[in-house]
Enzyme design. Structure first.
Site, PDB file in Angstrom:
ATOM      1  N   ASP A 207      41.949 -29.573 -38.468  1.00 17.44           N
ATOM      2  CA  ASP A 207      41.576 -30.769 -39.743  1.00 17.44           C
ATOM      3  C   ASP A 207      42.568 -31.719 -40.017  1.00 17.44           C
ATOM      4  OD1 ASP A 207      40.622 -31.406 -41.837  1.00 17.44           O
ATOM      5  OD2 ASP A 207      40.521 -29.586 -42.891  1.00 17.44           O
ATOM      6  N   ALA A 209      42.802 -34.294 -42.244  1.00 17.35           N
ATOM      7  CA  ALA A 209      42.162 -35.193 -43.018  1.00 17.35           C
ATOM      8  C   ALA A 209      43.236 -36.118 -44.240  1.00 17.35           C
ATOM      9  CB  ALA A 209      41.694 -34.342 -44.420  1.00 17.35           C
TER      10      ALA A 209
END
Ligand code: LMR
Length: 392
Positions: A207, A209
């Site tokens: 992930d 981000a």
């Protein structure tokens, strides 16, 4: 049916964000939701984004659909900016997603479609919406231990826990600026972790981000590459919310990475069918902005320069707050805050103490102790530190 509705607990990040907005106190401090703010408390539109939007308004000739997979030129450019040594179309496949959260959702569904027996391993702690998203798709969830108040994660402890995972399970890793702790493994330790994950037959799900907020765009992207180099298969959720500052445009990418794997192409229909059954087709604007920036060397250079300014301000805030906390409360070691990456770090508080901080001092942190220091005005670090330590 509505009479059966019961109040459900709302995501704590969203709840704190709402409570902050409703607080009339002028001196309130927003250490809640993960949004960058300058020292005036504003979340600016980046220069390159403004210019890209101007060009889009002038040149756009249609509003027809962009297609289920979204703007493929955008996906390719963004994937190349993160993994320049992997060829899009051969080593990487992907679709435009509804922000980073949408990418996590689609990839979780794709992973379950490809392997219905997969369990998903989350760091403890992690971003609370990971659990909500995986719960919504019916994925079994387990946890591996992470750290909270030390400068480095314990890779040995993580791998010892992952000894209990079964081959084919999926392990969520934060690429950089771990949310909520701000504590990332050093690049060599990340490599060791990924080797351990791959050695156990597990699939890394990265992930990403906050690329660009930790150690800079290239070094943060190199962390993603370090996973892609080692893992034969990888899931990768990218977000443009923070690094392009286009939070409300909901722009991300859901990517599958497997260098030189002829089977990769067969996953494309699963990606597209998942998106089609969920939201049909993504919106255009955010991806068009990012495509315009990444396709133009001057705009790209300006975007990277402004991203670096933002990163430097956040890092300055980390150091200023760590120093101020050390002055305000000398019997604790605050170096984990200074050594951390990105907007977040944890304060060692109970949810009740976090509530007192909110009610008595007007300082909004997440009940798990997460604080986003991006909005700190560094000249006020001592004042804010005194408020924070008042509930310890
Ligand atoms: C956060 O962690 O605060 C951000 O990623 C915003 C969100 O959607 O939770």
């Amino acid at each position: 049916m509505f009479e059966h509705a019961e109040a459900r607990p709302i995501d704590q990040i969203i709840a704190i964000s709402r409570a902050y907005a409703e607080d009339p106190r002028a001196e309130k401090v927003d250490f809640g939701i993960g949004v960058y703010k300058d020292e005036m408390g504003n979340t600016p539109v980046m220069r390159a984004v403004k210019e890209a939007e101007r060009r889009l308004v002038e040149n756009q000739t249609t509003k027809t659909y962009v297609g289920v997979g979204g703007d493929q030129r955008y996906v390719e450019l963004f994937a190349n900016a993160v993994l320049p040594d992997h060829a899009y179309g051969r080593d990487i496949l992907g679709i435009q997603s509804i922000g980073g959260s949408g990418a996590v959702r689609v990839l979780a569904e794709v992973a379950l479609a490809l392997n219905p027996d997969a369990t998903f391993w989350l760091p403890d702690p992690t971003w609370p919406n990971h659990q909500a998203i995986l719960g919504a798709v019916g994925a079994p969830i387990e946890r591996y231990p992470y750290v909270r108040f030390t400068a480095e994660p314990d890779i040995g402890a993580i791998l010892a826990k992952l000894d209990t995972a079964k081959a084919g399970d999926v392990v969520i890793i934060h690429a950089s600026c771990h949310n909520p702790t701000g504590i990332d493994p050093a690049l060599e330790d990340l490599g060791r972790l990924v080797d351990g994950i791959v050695g156990r037959g597990l699939i890394p799900f990265v992930d990403a981000a906050y690329i660009g907020f930790g150690t800079g765009w290239n070094r943060d992207a190199a962390r993603v590459a370090a996973v892609a180099e080692r893992a034969p298969e990888m899931l990768l959720a990218l977000s443009c919310s923070k690094n392009f500052g286009i939070y409300r445009e909901r722009t991300g990418a859901a990517l599958l990475v497997s260098r030189g794997n002829p089977k990769l192409a067969a996953t494309n229909s699963t990606l597209l069918a998942t998106a089609r059954a969920s939201y049909s087709m993504p919106p255009d604007h955010g991806a068009a902005i990012v495509r315009t920036i990444l396709d133009d060397p001057e705009l790209k250079a300006d975007w990277l320069a402004e991203l670096e300014e933002i990163r430097n301000r956040i890092n300055g805030n980390r150091s200023a707050l760590a120093l101020a906390l050390a002055r305000a409360k000398q019997d604790r070691d605050w170096t984990y805050i200074d050594k951390g990456q990105g907007m977040f770090s944890l304060l060692d508080v109970t949810p009740e103490a976090a509530a007192r901080l909110r009610e008595e001092q007007g300082v909004y942190i997440i009940p798990d102790g997460r604080k986003n220091i991006a909005s700190l005005d560094a000249s006020q670090a001592d004042v804010v530190a005194a408020k924070l330590v008042s509930v310890l």
